[in-house]
Motif scaffolding. Structure first.
Motif, PDB file in Angstrom:
ATOM      1  N   LYS A   1      14.593  70.155  18.264  1.00 31.58           N
ATOM      2  CA  LYS A   1      15.066  71.540  18.520  1.00 31.58           C
ATOM      3  C   LYS A   1      13.657  72.395  18.260  1.00 31.58           C
ATOM      4  CE  LYS A   1      15.963  70.565  13.448  1.00 31.58           C
ATOM      5  NZ  LYS A   1      17.094  70.526  12.521  1.00 31.58           N
ATOM      6  N   ARG A   2      13.991  73.690  18.164  1.00 29.86           N
ATOM      7  CA  ARG A   2      12.826  74.665  18.156  1.00 29.86           C
ATOM      8  C   ARG A   2      12.183  74.511  16.887  1.00 29.86           C
ATOM      9  NH1 ARG A   2      16.478  77.353  21.661  1.00 29.86           N
ATOM     10  NH2 ARG A   2      15.261  77.735  23.668  1.00 29.86           N
ATOM     11  N   PRO A   3      10.905  74.697  16.613  1.00 26.88           N
ATOM     12  CA  PRO A   3       9.906  74.694  17.473  1.00 26.88           C
ATOM     13  C   PRO A   3       9.380  73.340  18.128  1.00 26.88           C
ATOM     14  CG  PRO A   3       9.061  74.736  15.333  1.00 26.88           C
ATOM     15  CD  PRO A   3      10.472  74.633  15.022  1.00 26.88           C
ATOM     16  N   LEU A   4       9.805  72.145  17.532  1.00 29.90           N
ATOM     17  CA  LEU A   4       9.009  70.812  17.485  1.00 29.90           C
ATOM     18  C   LEU A   4       9.295  70.394  19.296  1.00 29.90           C
ATOM     19  CD1 LEU A   4       9.808  68.726  14.378  1.00 29.90           C
ATOM     20  CD2 LEU A   4       7.802  69.898  15.115  1.00 29.90           C
ATOM     21  N   ILE A   5      10.548  70.834  19.640  1.00 27.31           N
ATOM     22  CA  ILE A   5      10.736  70.472  21.132  1.00 27.31           C
ATOM     23  C   ILE A   5       9.776  70.955  22.034  1.00 27.31           C
ATOM     24  CG2 ILE A   5      12.255  72.281  21.524  1.00 27.31           C
ATOM     25  CD1 ILE A   5      13.880  70.104  23.273  1.00 27.31           C
ATOM     26  N   TYR A   6       9.017  72.133  21.588  1.00 25.62           N
ATOM     27  CA  TYR A   6       7.955  72.573  22.402  1.00 25.62           C
ATOM     28  C   TYR A   6       6.339  71.869  22.565  1.00 25.62           C
ATOM     29  CZ  TYR A   6      10.413  76.891  22.067  1.00 25.62           C
ATOM     30  OH  TYR A   6      11.442  77.905  22.375  1.00 25.62           O
ATOM     31  N   LEU A   7       6.642  70.781  21.587  1.00 25.51           N
ATOM     32  CA  LEU A   7       5.653  69.659  21.625  1.00 25.51           C
ATOM     33  C   LEU A   7       5.748  69.010  22.772  1.00 25.51           C
ATOM     34  CD1 LEU A   7       5.182  69.123  17.611  1.00 25.51           C
ATOM     35  CD2 LEU A   7       3.771  70.129  19.066  1.00 25.51           C
ATOM     36  N   CYS A   8       7.024  68.498  23.334  1.00 23.07           N
ATOM     37  CA  CYS A   8       7.032  67.801  24.379  1.00 23.07           C
ATOM     38  C   CYS A   8       6.531  68.415  25.613  1.00 23.07           C
ATOM     39  CB  CYS A   8       8.665  67.773  24.870  1.00 23.07           C
ATOM     40  SG  CYS A   8       9.482  66.797  23.545  1.00 23.07           S
ATOM     41  N   ALA A   9       6.073  69.681  25.739  1.00 26.98           N
ATOM     42  CA  ALA A   9       5.231  70.061  26.878  1.00 26.98           C
ATOM     43  C   ALA A   9       3.736  69.629  26.999  1.00 26.98           C
ATOM     44  CB  ALA A   9       5.435  71.601  26.957  1.00 26.98           C
ATOM     45  N   LEU A  10       3.246  69.284  25.744  1.00 27.72           N
ATOM     46  CA  LEU A  10       1.774  68.953  25.574  1.00 27.72           C
ATOM     47  C   LEU A  10       1.425  67.865  26.745  1.00 27.72           C
ATOM     48  CD1 LEU A  10       1.428  68.325  22.081  1.00 27.72           C
ATOM     49  CD2 LEU A  10       0.077  70.077  23.493  1.00 27.72           C
ATOM     50  N   PRO A  11       2.123  66.810  27.063  1.00 25.14           N
ATOM     51  CA  PRO A  11       2.044  65.863  28.311  1.00 25.14           C
ATOM     52  C   PRO A  11       1.920  66.409  29.612  1.00 25.14           C
ATOM     53  CG  PRO A  11       3.533  64.800  26.940  1.00 25.14           C
ATOM     54  CD  PRO A  11       3.418  66.247  26.434  1.00 25.14           C
ATOM     55  N   VAL A  12       2.952  67.547  29.954  1.00 27.50           N
ATOM     56  CA  VAL A  12       2.977  68.345  30.935  1.00 27.50           C
ATOM     57  C   VAL A  12       1.547  69.000  31.225  1.00 27.50           C
ATOM     58  CG1 VAL A  12       4.186  70.177  32.463  1.00 27.50           C
ATOM     59  CG2 VAL A  12       5.342  68.300  31.065  1.00 27.50           C
ATOM     60  N   ILE A  13       1.128  69.799  30.153  1.00 26.52           N
ATOM     61  CA  ILE A  13      -0.166  70.494  30.292  1.00 26.52           C
ATOM     62  C   ILE A  13      -1.263  69.496  30.596  1.00 26.52           C
ATOM     63  CG2 ILE A  13      -1.772  71.732  29.022  1.00 26.52           C
ATOM     64  CD1 ILE A  13       0.869  73.078  27.374  1.00 26.52           C
ATOM     65  N   ALA A  14      -1.249  68.555  30.000  1.00 31.52           N
ATOM     66  CA  ALA A  14      -2.378  67.457  30.164  1.00 31.52           C
ATOM     67  C   ALA A  14      -2.183  67.089  31.579  1.00 31.52           C
ATOM     68  CB  ALA A  14      -1.970  66.229  29.208  1.00 31.52           C
ATOM     69  N   GLY A  15      -1.037  66.584  32.189  1.00 35.12           N
ATOM     70  CA  GLY A  15      -0.759  66.271  33.565  1.00 35.12           C
ATOM     71  C   GLY A  15      -1.333  67.247  34.482  1.00 35.12           C
ATOM     72  N   LEU A  16      -0.986  68.522  34.088  1.00 33.66           N
ATOM     73  CA  LEU A  16      -1.573  69.817  35.230  1.00 33.66           C
ATOM     74  C   LEU A  16      -3.084  69.620  34.990  1.00 33.66           C
ATOM     75  CD1 LEU A  16       1.187  72.454  34.234  1.00 33.66           C
ATOM     76  CD2 LEU A  16       0.768  71.038  36.407  1.00 33.66           C
ATOM     77  N   ALA A  17      -3.676  69.662  33.827  1.00 31.70           N
ATOM     78  CA  ALA A  17      -5.070  69.624  33.692  1.00 31.70           C
ATOM     79  C   ALA A  17      -5.700  68.476  34.487  1.00 31.70           C
ATOM     80  CB  ALA A  17      -5.442  69.742  32.090  1.00 31.70           C
ATOM     81  N   ASP A  18      -5.014  67.280  34.421  1.00 27.76           N
ATOM     82  CA  ASP A  18      -5.416  66.128  35.109  1.00 27.76           C
ATOM     83  C   ASP A  18      -5.429  66.390  36.689  1.00 27.76           C
ATOM     84  OD1 ASP A  18      -6.381  63.487  35.839  1.00 27.76           O
ATOM     85  OD2 ASP A  18      -4.563  62.529  34.853  1.00 27.76           O
ATOM     86  N   TYR A  19      -4.300  67.075  37.345  1.00 18.52           N
ATOM     87  CA  TYR A  19      -4.403  67.447  38.631  1.00 18.52           C
ATOM     88  C   TYR A  19      -5.425  68.397  38.835  1.00 18.52           C
ATOM     89  CZ  TYR A  19       0.005  65.315  39.828  1.00 18.52           C
ATOM     90  OH  TYR A  19       0.907  64.291  40.010  1.00 18.52           O
ATOM     91  N   LEU A  20      -5.845  69.316  38.189  1.00 18.85           N
ATOM     92  CA  LEU A  20      -6.726  70.316  38.341  1.00 18.85           C
ATOM     93  C   LEU A  20      -8.217  69.562  38.194  1.00 18.85           C
ATOM     94  CD1 LEU A  20      -5.597  73.339  36.520  1.00 18.85           C
ATOM     95  CD2 LEU A  20      -5.675  73.096  38.822  1.00 18.85           C
ATOM     96  N   GLU A  21      -8.342  68.778  37.495  1.00 20.12           N
ATOM     97  CA  GLU A  21      -9.411  67.819  37.421  1.00 20.12           C
ATOM     98  C   GLU A  21      -9.659  67.083  38.635  1.00 20.12           C
ATOM     99  OE1 GLU A  21     -11.344  64.444  34.095  1.00 20.12           O
ATOM    100  OE2 GLU A  21      -9.305  64.013  35.220  1.00 20.12           O
TER     101      GLU A  21
END
Length: 188
Positions: free
Chosen positions: A110-130
């Protein structure tokens, strides 16, 4: 963000998470055992840009690409990068769901902890940009610019920092899950 939350909530079944985790791990092991060593064989002991969490500078990139030579740069571009274009997607998807799975197990999906599930998505997007940055660097070498190197390094560091925060959170959630499981077992 609501769509993301619904996606997490709707896809945290144990079997699905297990199979995604297995596939993601296989791709990662393939990179570690095959594509990275194959590329590094040309690097004379230097680390690839993807493997430098604290960053690198213009001179390092020049030295690395010089050490790699034409064949090594081609291997980086045609063998390592294609596999590393699959991995960020799998990483983002799998590790978001894995965290969601365990948050659900401890009744905290539930909120706010569920937002932590976005961390791997952010890391993946940064990996693509890298990866896109590395492609640009490989294709423009030896005419590299400091701004291209700097931007690529920022994405490398963002990927690493976000991944580190994610794995710290995951370990904490797993500890929470373990402690809850112990107390539940003692009650029963």
């Amino acid at each position: 963000m609501n769509r993301f939350i619904r996606f997490i909530e709707g896809n945290i079944q144990g079997k699905k998470v297990f199979w995604l985790f297995s596939l993601t791990t296989l791709v990662y092991v393939f990179m570690l055992m095959v594509t990275i060593p194959k590329t590094m064989a040309f690097a004379n002991g230097m680390k690839l840009l993807d493997m430098m969490p604290l960053g690198y500078d213009f001179n390092y990139v020049n030295d690395l690409f010089s050490s790699l030579g034409v064949q090594g740069r081609n291997t980086y571009l045609t063998i390592q990068i294609p596999v590393d274009m699959v991995y960020p997607f799998l990483f983002g998807l799998t590790y978001s769901l894995l965290l969601g799975f365990f948050l659900n197990k401890i009744h905290q999906l539930k909120r706010p902890l569920i937002y932590l599930c976005a961390l791997p998505v952010i890391a993946g997007l940064a990996d693509y940009l890298e990866n896109f940055g590395v492609i640009v660097l490989l294709n423009t070498y030896p005419d590299l610019t400091a701004i291209e190197v700097h931007l690529t390094m920022i994405f490398s560091m963002l990927k690493s920092a976000t991944s580190a925060v994610y794995f710290t959170v995951l370990i904490m959630v797993l500890l929470w899950f373990g402690i809850q499981s112990l107390f539940k077992a003692k009650k029963d």
